[in-house]
Design an enzyme around this catalytic site. Structure first.
Site, PDB file in Angstrom:
ATOM      1  CD  GLU B 282      -3.330   0.164   1.931  1.00  0.00           C
ATOM      2  OE1 GLU B 282      -4.270  -0.484   1.456  1.00  0.00           O
ATOM      3  OE2 GLU B 282      -3.217   0.389   3.152  1.00  0.00           O
ATOM      4  CD  GLU B 285      -2.661   0.819  -4.458  1.00  0.00           C
ATOM      5  OE1 GLU B 285      -2.637   0.160  -3.400  1.00  0.00           O
ATOM      6  OE2 GLU B 285      -3.637   0.826  -5.228  1.00  0.00           O
ATOM      7  CB  CYS B 302      -7.163  -3.135   6.036  1.00  0.00           C
ATOM      8  SG  CYS B 302      -5.560  -2.560   5.540  1.00  0.00           S
ATOM      9  CB  SER B 322      -5.357   0.409  -1.615  1.00  0.00           C
ATOM     10  OG  SER B 322      -4.421  -0.627  -1.739  1.00  0.00           O
ATOM     11  CE  LYS B 361     -10.311  -8.898   7.740  1.00  0.00           C
ATOM     12  NZ  LYS B 361      -9.504  -8.354   6.645  1.00  0.00           N
ATOM     13  CD  GLU B 364     -11.058  -9.729   2.991  1.00  0.00           C
ATOM     14  OE1 GLU B 364     -10.729  -8.625   2.563  1.00  0.00           O
ATOM     15  OE2 GLU B 364     -10.582 -10.216   4.037  1.00  0.00           O
ATOM     16  CD  GLU B 369     -12.945 -10.014  -5.025  1.00  0.00           C
ATOM     17  OE1 GLU B 369     -14.024 -10.390  -5.507  1.00  0.00           O
ATOM     18  OE2 GLU B 369     -12.785  -9.801  -3.810  1.00  0.00           O
ATOM     19  CB  CYS B 507      -9.452  -4.766  14.002  1.00  0.00           C
ATOM     20  SG  CYS B 507      -9.158  -4.350  12.288  1.00  0.00           S
TER      21      CYS B 507
END
Lengths: 164, 586
Positions: B282, B285, B302, B322, B361, B364, B369, B507
């Site tokens: 990141e 980037e 994230c 990102s 998560k 996710e 992808e 988190c």
């Protein structure tokens, strides 16, 4: 109120949608806008299908769940259009004592719908009501303007068969 | 803040509190606990459940103390016969509509309703309804709802609408038919739920719980053909102890590692290590976009709750987000490529388990992808902190007796920068530690960026770097995220780099974290204490910048090539997509 999306396809016109957008624009940003907008929407479309509630939610920038919460709370709002034949089973005190509940379930079974719903072919819609003023005839069912009194559940099927 | 003080008597004891304080809070300051159910401070203040009623001298009826403000000379009684009778009857009526399968309920021993019944000495339920069938709605990947246990407190609704401003659930219908659900009673997987799980940690009963995936992990551990690898997220080490009654903010990293080893995992790695890779990617980037006139602000990726929110509610932000996978996904990706290669294990035989503070998560790990070029999904099962806690208990591991263990080294060395990922602002600070040093030169950059720390919803800072000012923002809780997005869109806010976390505080306060009762949440700085434990660990770490991590250096040198390079892109990046907000087609 049936907790489902209307089985009848949405047939709103661009004119109707334009009218709704005008109402939304008038109320946007005001506290308590949901009720008057939904009332107007029901006046315009005759009922509050999911497509219309999404327009209201997007327009007022409030969650769809909030719009649906209001629409499903008030008996005055309906999620389904009215059928060609509007059935109304009276659940007022006199009719109820005389067995209106079993009458209602006979209609429900015959048509496969619950109060507030419409048959997929759009022919019958079902509602319950409170006293049509014909207590002497209890229990009473109305189909459009026809009044049927002193009914028993077994009479429901043949009566409905008369409506084509 | 109103500085005016008000004096009153609570149970004949004189108390002086600031004006605007509620009776419930004033009573607490005088040492009196008033039981409550629907009250979640700052989130659900509706005085609906009537459990917290008290007697106020001169008032016509009992008042709901959670929303009733104090006034001068007020005389409050919190424990009279009238109050006790009212609370008991209210609770009995609530219980009459609650399916009481307490022995087999997920919330069994830590249910707020059961606690209330116990505290009020309810020894029989006079109006018990034994005919309540379960009403399971388990369409979503991350949670299961059972409305037969719902007490209609609306804490989940408030957190979804106010804290997260997603508003996918609400009260539907009315009277006895009232129930919490989505619009048109659609299933949760058909609406724009972001899977954050904040509703679960807000729920006082077992009506909401995460989807329990522990059985799948146990099955993998019992399968001799599977090489089962585990990695906990940064925040787990400062919250897992709460599952075993430890004080909020206890750092149990060593015991956690030992527990994972004793559960039978073949390798115990650390998602912190992957977080360092996230910063490398990141950060690269960001520097690339900064130096080449790319799309700014760069927004972090994230938090899968934020990503899902963005895809459904703010797809215009797609170019700014990102392309980095989340640390969880980078972790799985490195295990099934780098580690598989080094250890000589077929990636198909590796079963990756992550332990996350997060329910999103779980969603996710199923995202297509994320799939690796070798055909594997990076992570097989994502457990919440709570699920790991249950696995440890079920395995008979006495947590406080466990020795301190060490992560397996190949993907188990990390930096302080990775540790603080678990708190809002931590990803930003971690990125700044690397990026600013890259821009200013080694030894010239500050190590700590206190401006982006803390539990405020939105934190802004700007840093003067050689040749440019870098403006950054860290926001957590989707309500705050939305405020920042509105500002960015309207041109009122200008940032180069933004960190978004779906859950308030990041988190450490995720939807998968140990559930604390409302009386703890209302009167403890849960987020602050958990975050402080992360910053304390960071301060003691030998490496505090991600690029100093020797593992990171080795893996780039031996395997990935350059940060942001071709191979890194194949393995550690992905493409996020616009998603439908409403599904009217079904």
């Amino acid at each position: 109120m049936p907790n489902c999306k209307s089985v009848v396809p949405y047939r709103g016109t661009p004119e109707q949608e334009e009218r709704l957008q005008q109402v939304i624009a008038q109320h946007k940003g005001q506290p308590g806008a949901t009720m008057p907008v939904l009332q107007a929407a029901q006046e315009i479309f005759g009922y509050l299908p999911e497509e219309v509630q999404i327009m209201v939610a997007e327009g007022l920038e409030i969650p769809l769940s909030e719009v649906y919460g209001v629409a499903s709370f008030y008996a005055q709002f309906t999620l389904n259009p009215k059928g060609k034949y509007q059935i109304s089973v009276c659940l007022g005190t006199a009719c109820y004592v005389k067995g209106a509940a079993s009458l209602l379930s006979a209609v429900e079974q015959k048509l496969g719908i619950v109060p507030g719903a419409i048959t997929p072919d759009g022919k019958f819609s079902l509602d319950s009501c409170r006293c049509v003023g014909a207590c002497g005839l209890a229990p009473v069912m109305m189909i459009n303007n026809d009044v049927y009194g002193r009914l028993t559940p077994d009479q429901v099927g043949p009566i409905l068969d008369n409506y084509k | 803040m109103d500085s005016k003080m008000v004096s009153l008597h609570i149970n004949d004891i004189p108390v002086t509190v600031p004006a605007g304080t509620t009776v419930l809070e004033a009573a607490r300051s005088a040492g009196f606990n008033i039981p409550s159910l629907c009250f979640l401070k700052g989130i659900n203040e509706i005085g609906a459940c009537r459990i917290c009623v008290v007697e106020v001298k001169g008032a016509r009826s009992l008042v709901a103390s959670c929303v009733y403000p104090v006034s001068e000379g007020m005389e409050v009684y919190t424990n009279t016969e009238r109050v006790r009778k009212s609370r008991r009857l209210t609770l009995e009526l609530i219980l009459s509509n609650h399916r009481m399968d307490c022995l087999t309920c997920a919330r069994n021993s830590h249910c707020e309703l059961r606690q209330l019944a116990s505290d009020m000495n309810i020894d029989a339920v006079r109006y018990a309804n034994d005919d309540l069938p379960p009403q399971i709605e388990d369409s979503a990947l991350h949670l299961v709802r059972d409305n037969s246990k719902c007490v209609l407190c609306r804490r989940c609704v408030a957190v979804c609408r106010k804290t997260q401003e997603v508003g996918v659930i609400g009260p539907n219908d009315r009277g006895f038919a009232t129930h919490i659900g989505c619009a048109f009673d659609r299933d949760l997987n058909e609406v724009d739920c972001v899977s954050c799980g904040q509703c679960i940690v807000a729920c006082p009963t077992g009506a909401l719980q995460e989807r329990d995936d522990t059985g799948k992990v146990l099955a993998a551990l019992a399968d001799p053909k599977k090489h089962v690898v585990v990695g906990p997220a940064p925040s787990i080490r400062v919250t897992l102890g709460e599952c075993f009654g430890m004080p909020v903010g206890s750092n149990v990293e060593g015991k956690m590692v030992s527990a994972l080893r004793r559960l039978g995992f073949d390798k115990v790695f650390d998602v912190d290590t992957a977080a360092d890779f996230t910063i490398m990617e990141e950060g690269t980037e960001f520097l690339h976009r900064l130096e080449n006139g790319g799309e700014l602000p760069l927004i972090t990726s994230c938090s899968p709750g934020w990503i899902r929110y963005m895809e459904q509610h703010a797809p215009d932000m797609l170019p700014y987000v990102s392309s980095c996978k989340s640390p969880q996904q980078m972790f799985g990706s490195l295990v099934k490529t780098y580690y598989a290669e080094k250890a000589g294990i077929d990636p198909e035989d590796i079963f990756v388990v992550s332990v996350m503070p997060c329910t999103a998560k779980k969603y996710e790990v199923k995202r297509e992808e994320q799939r690796l070029p070798n055909g594997c999904m990076p992570v097989d099962i994502s457990l919440t902190t709570r699920e790991l806690g249950r696995m440890i208990t079920q395995a008979g591991l006495l947590f406080d007796h466990l020795p301190d263990g060490q992560f397996d080294e190949m993907l188990g060395v990390s930096t302080g920068a990775a540790t603080i990922f678990g708190a809002s602002g931590g990803v930003m600070e971690a990125a700044l530690r690397t990026v600013v040093e890259k821009l200013t030169g080694a030894g010239m950059a500050p190590l700590e960026y206190h401006e982006v720390r803390g539990m405020e919803g939105v934190k802004e800072a700007s840093y003067e770097l050689p040749g440019r000012t870098v403006r950054v923002c860290a926001a957590s809780g989707l309500h705050n995220v939305k405020r920042v997005l509105d500002g960015v869109r309207s041109g009122k806010l200008h940032f180069d780099f933004i960190e978004f976390m779906a859950c308030p505080g990041g988190c450490i306060n995720g939807g998968g974290q140990p559930i604390q009762h409302a009386d703890v949440r209302n009167f403890t700085d849960l987020k602050g204490l958990r975050a402080a434990a992360l910053y304390a660990q960071d301060a003691d770490m030998p490496y505090r910048r991600s690029h100093e991590n020797p593992i990171v250096q080795t893996v780039y040198q031996d395997f990935l090539g350059e940060p942001g390079g071709h191979k890194a892109h194949d393995l550690l990046h992905c493409t996020y997509i616009k998603q439908q907000k409403y599904r009217t087609d079904s």
